[in-house]
Design a protein around this motif. Structure first.
Motif, PDB file in Angstrom:
ATOM      1  N   GLY A  35      47.739  17.410 -16.175  1.00 18.31           N
ATOM      2  CA  GLY A  35      47.708  18.884 -16.207  1.00 18.31           C
ATOM      3  C   GLY A  35      47.861  19.514 -14.832  1.00 18.31           C
ATOM      4  O   GLY A  35      48.796  20.312 -14.611  1.00 18.31           O
ATOM      5  N   PRO A  36      46.996  19.188 -13.890  1.00 17.75           N
ATOM      6  CA  PRO A  36      47.152  19.759 -12.552  1.00 17.75           C
ATOM      7  C   PRO A  36      48.483  19.359 -11.903  1.00 17.75           C
ATOM      8  O   PRO A  36      49.082  20.143 -11.156  1.00 17.75           O
ATOM      9  CB  PRO A  36      45.958  19.186 -11.776  1.00 17.75           C
ATOM     10  N   GLY A  37      48.958  18.162 -12.209  1.00 19.97           N
ATOM     11  CA  GLY A  37      50.234  17.711 -11.654  1.00 19.97           C
ATOM     12  C   GLY A  37      51.392  18.539 -12.178  1.00 19.97           C
ATOM     13  O   GLY A  37      52.268  18.969 -11.420  1.00 19.97           O
ATOM     14  N   LEU A  38      51.393  18.780 -13.478  1.00 23.71           N
ATOM     15  CA  LEU A  38      52.451  19.612 -14.068  1.00 23.71           C
ATOM     16  C   LEU A  38      52.387  21.031 -13.514  1.00 23.71           C
ATOM     17  O   LEU A  38      53.411  21.603 -13.111  1.00 23.71           O
ATOM     18  CB  LEU A  38      52.309  19.618 -15.598  1.00 23.71           C
ATOM     19  N   ALA A  39      51.191  21.599 -13.473  1.00 27.59           N
ATOM     20  CA  ALA A  39      51.038  22.977 -12.990  1.00 27.59           C
ATOM     21  C   ALA A  39      51.509  23.108 -11.550  1.00 27.59           C
ATOM     22  O   ALA A  39      52.222  24.061 -11.198  1.00 27.59           O
ATOM     23  CB  ALA A  39      49.577  23.414 -13.116  1.00 27.59           C
ATOM     24  N   ALA A  40      51.139  22.150 -10.714  1.00 27.51           N
ATOM     25  CA  ALA A  40      51.535  22.235  -9.302  1.00 27.51           C
ATOM     26  C   ALA A  40      53.037  22.008  -9.133  1.00 27.51           C
ATOM     27  O   ALA A  40      53.672  22.632  -8.274  1.00 27.51           O
ATOM     28  CB  ALA A  40      50.750  21.221  -8.477  1.00 27.51           C
ATOM     29  N   THR A  41      53.613  21.140  -9.940  1.00 33.86           N
ATOM     30  CA  THR A  41      55.067  20.921  -9.882  1.00 33.86           C
ATOM     31  C   THR A  41      55.801  22.228 -10.179  1.00 33.86           C
ATOM     32  O   THR A  41      56.732  22.616  -9.451  1.00 33.86           O
ATOM     33  CB  THR A  41      55.489  19.832 -10.885  1.00 33.86           C
ATOM     34  N   ILE A  42      55.380  22.904 -11.252  1.00 30.62           N
ATOM     35  CA  ILE A  42      56.016  24.182 -11.608  1.00 30.62           C
ATOM     36  C   ILE A  42      55.799  25.218 -10.505  1.00 30.62           C
ATOM     37  O   ILE A  42      56.712  25.963 -10.140  1.00 30.62           O
ATOM     38  CB  ILE A  42      55.465  24.697 -12.962  1.00 30.62           C
ATOM     39  N   ALA A  43      54.586  25.251  -9.948  1.00 26.75           N
ATOM     40  CA  ALA A  43      54.286  26.239  -8.899  1.00 26.75           C
ATOM     41  C   ALA A  43      55.156  26.003  -7.661  1.00 26.75           C
ATOM     42  O   ALA A  43      55.711  26.958  -7.089  1.00 26.75           O
ATOM     43  CB  ALA A  43      52.804  26.178  -8.539  1.00 26.75           C
ATOM     44  N   HIS A  44      55.274  24.748  -7.237  1.00 30.63           N
ATOM     45  CA  HIS A  44      56.116  24.447  -6.068  1.00 30.63           C
ATOM     46  C   HIS A  44      57.564  24.843  -6.335  1.00 30.63           C
ATOM     47  O   HIS A  44      58.224  25.462  -5.496  1.00 30.63           O
ATOM     48  CB  HIS A  44      56.060  22.951  -5.738  1.00 30.63           C
ATOM     49  N   LEU A  45      58.083  24.470  -7.492  1.00 26.18           N
ATOM     50  CA  LEU A  45      59.486  24.801  -7.809  1.00 26.18           C
ATOM     51  C   LEU A  45      59.675  26.309  -7.898  1.00 26.18           C
ATOM     52  O   LEU A  45      60.653  26.853  -7.373  1.00 26.18           O
ATOM     53  CB  LEU A  45      59.894  24.157  -9.141  1.00 26.18           C
ATOM     54  N   ALA A  46      58.738  26.994  -8.550  1.00 24.03           N
ATOM     55  CA  ALA A  46      58.882  28.442  -8.744  1.00 24.03           C
ATOM     56  C   ALA A  46      58.890  29.181  -7.413  1.00 24.03           C
ATOM     57  O   ALA A  46      59.670  30.129  -7.220  1.00 24.03           O
ATOM     58  CB  ALA A  46      57.760  28.962  -9.644  1.00 24.03           C
ATOM     59  N   GLY A  47      58.048  28.759  -6.480  1.00 25.97           N
ATOM     60  CA  GLY A  47      58.034  29.402  -5.164  1.00 25.97           C
ATOM     61  C   GLY A  47      59.380  29.297  -4.486  1.00 25.97           C
ATOM     62  O   GLY A  47      59.888  30.254  -3.877  1.00 25.97           O
ATOM     63  N   ARG A  48      59.997  28.133  -4.607  1.00 28.17           N
ATOM     64  CA  ARG A  48      61.294  27.911  -3.955  1.00 28.17           C
ATOM     65  C   ARG A  48      62.417  28.658  -4.662  1.00 28.17           C
ATOM     66  O   ARG A  48      63.319  29.209  -4.018  1.00 28.17           O
ATOM     67  CB  ARG A  48      61.589  26.405  -3.898  1.00 28.17           C
ATOM     68  N   VAL A  49      62.369  28.668  -5.990  1.00 27.98           N
ATOM     69  CA  VAL A  49      63.402  29.401  -6.738  1.00 27.98           C
ATOM     70  C   VAL A  49      63.296  30.896  -6.436  1.00 27.98           C
ATOM     71  O   VAL A  49      64.308  31.577  -6.211  1.00 27.98           O
ATOM     72  CB  VAL A  49      63.272  29.137  -8.257  1.00 27.98           C
ATOM     73  N   GLU A  50      62.061  31.403  -6.394  1.00 22.09           N
ATOM     74  CA  GLU A  50      61.858  32.831  -6.100  1.00 22.09           C
ATOM     75  C   GLU A  50      62.421  33.172  -4.725  1.00 22.09           C
ATOM     76  O   GLU A  50      63.116  34.176  -4.561  1.00 22.09           O
ATOM     77  CB  GLU A  50      60.369  33.166  -6.175  1.00 22.09           C
ATOM     78  N   ALA A  51      62.131  32.321  -3.731  1.00 22.15           N
ATOM     79  CA  ALA A  51      62.612  32.570  -2.367  1.00 22.15           C
ATOM     80  C   ALA A  51      64.136  32.547  -2.285  1.00 22.15           C
ATOM     81  O   ALA A  51      64.723  33.167  -1.397  1.00 22.15           O
ATOM     82  CB  ALA A  51      62.019  31.531  -1.412  1.00 22.15           C
ATOM     83  N   SER A  52      64.780  31.858  -3.213  1.00 28.29           N
ATOM     84  CA  SER A  52      66.254  31.781  -3.200  1.00 28.29           C
ATOM     85  C   SER A  52      66.908  33.064  -3.695  1.00 28.29           C
ATOM     86  O   SER A  52      68.104  33.256  -3.529  1.00 28.29           O
ATOM     87  CB  SER A  52      66.726  30.609  -4.075  1.00 28.29           C
ATOM     88  N   GLY A  53      66.122  33.929  -4.328  1.00 30.21           N
ATOM     89  CA  GLY A  53      66.664  35.191  -4.834  1.00 30.21           C
ATOM     90  C   GLY A  53      67.374  35.067  -6.167  1.00 30.21           C
ATOM     91  O   GLY A  53      68.058  35.992  -6.594  1.00 30.21           O
ATOM     92  N   ALA A  54      67.196  33.956  -6.842  1.00 26.05           N
ATOM     93  CA  ALA A  54      67.871  33.769  -8.129  1.00 26.05           C
ATOM     94  C   ALA A  54      67.338  34.763  -9.158  1.00 26.05           C
ATOM     95  O   ALA A  54      66.158  35.116  -9.145  1.00 26.05           O
ATOM     96  CB  ALA A  54      67.635  32.345  -8.631  1.00 26.05           C
ATOM     97  N   ASP A  55      68.227  35.199 -10.051  1.00 36.70           N
ATOM     98  CA  ASP A  55      67.765  36.083 -11.120  1.00 36.70           C
ATOM     99  C   ASP A  55      67.822  35.404 -12.490  1.00 36.70           C
ATOM    100  O   ASP A  55      67.575  36.033 -13.521  1.00 36.70           O
ATOM    101  CB  ASP A  55      68.483  37.429 -11.125  1.00 36.70           C
ATOM    102  N   MET A  56      68.126  34.112 -12.507  1.00 41.82           N
ATOM    103  CA  MET A  56      68.117  33.329 -13.739  1.00 41.82           C
ATOM    104  C   MET A  56      68.007  31.849 -13.351  1.00 41.82           C
ATOM    105  O   MET A  56      68.398  31.472 -12.241  1.00 41.82           O
ATOM    106  CB  MET A  56      69.410  33.583 -14.519  1.00 41.82           C
ATOM    107  N   VAL A  57      67.469  31.055 -14.268  1.00 40.07           N
ATOM    108  CA  VAL A  57      67.373  29.602 -14.046  1.00 40.07           C
ATOM    109  C   VAL A  57      68.208  28.903 -15.110  1.00 40.07           C
ATOM    110  O   VAL A  57      68.144  29.265 -16.296  1.00 40.07           O
ATOM    111  CB  VAL A  57      65.912  29.114 -14.156  1.00 40.07           C
ATOM    112  N   ALA A  58      68.978  27.899 -14.710  1.00 40.82           N
ATOM    113  CA  ALA A  58      69.655  27.026 -15.673  1.00 40.82           C
ATOM    114  C   ALA A  58      69.040  25.639 -15.571  1.00 40.82           C
ATOM    115  O   ALA A  58      68.837  25.115 -14.467  1.00 40.82           O
ATOM    116  CB  ALA A  58      71.149  26.952 -15.386  1.00 40.82           C
TER     117      ALA A  58
END
Ligand code: PRP
Ligand code: MG
Length: 180
Positions: A35-58
């Motif tokens: 559980g904590p591993g999945l949550a942290a994986t998503i959090a790390h990825l989301a921070g990076r995707v957000e910083a990229s300025g993307a407006d959609m994910v594929a």
């Protein structure tokens, strides 16, 4: 995130000789069961995707769906499934590509791509880069801007990240397994 990328790496299981002798298979099953591993994986990825300025994910079927949709939901942006063939109920746009172990085809619904949308690719792993390069080409053909790709795992020895960068796509991974 509560866990560092080094701590997440310790949750990835290595299975020797799968799917062929001599291959060290990096398996996310153990990471996402935590559980904590999945949550942290998503959090790390989301921070990076957000910083990229993307407006959609594929995300690429199948394992890219696990991470891509969770990242998109966390950021409140849309998710576009890049599917294996014959699954979408509309006229698709498709591309054939070579995989680390064989050949395959990917398809999208071009109607889901707003012209000029900035779409970030998300997948569990980049090996040869065949899957990600094919997905980027497909999304670009459908009118998207694709300039960033995010992975949980990079296998740098297989050259996929370099292949993506040659297509002007920035590559970011939470961890890599190098030299074995
Ligand atoms: C795996 C992995 C990546 C791809 C990476 O997918 O999930 O999508 O291979 O390899 P590449 O960089 O050499 O293209 P695969 O299609 O094997 O299976 P999946 O349906 O479980 O995601
Ligand atoms: Mg995959």
């Amino acid at each position: 995130p509560a866990l560092s990328c080094a701590e997440l790496k310790a949750l990835v299981r290595t299975v020797p000789d799968f799917p062929a002798p001599g291959i060290q298979f990096r398996d996310i099953t153990t990471l996402i069961a935590d559980g904590p591993g999945l949550a942290a994986t998503i959090a790390h990825l989301a921070g990076r995707v957000e910083a990229s300025g993307a407006d959609m994910v594929a995300g690429m079927e199948a394992r890219g769906f696990i991470f891509g949709a969770a990242v998109a939901a966390r950021l409140g942006i849309g998710f576009l499934p890049v599917r294996k063939p014959g699954k979408l109920p509309v006229e698709t746009m498709g591309v054939d590509y070579a995989l680390e172990y064989g050949a395959d085809r990917l398809e999208i619904d071009p109607g889901a791509v707003r012209d000029g949308a900035r779409i970030a690719l998300v997948d569990d792993l980049i090996a040869t880069g065949g899957t990600a390069c094919a997905s980027a080409a497909l999304l670009r053909k459908a009118g998207a801007v694709v300039d960033h790709a995010f992975f949980v795992i990079d296998l740098p020895d297989l050259g996929g990240a370099q292949r993506l960068r040659a297509e002007d796509i920035g590559v970011d991974a939470l961890m890599d397994f190098e030299g074995d």
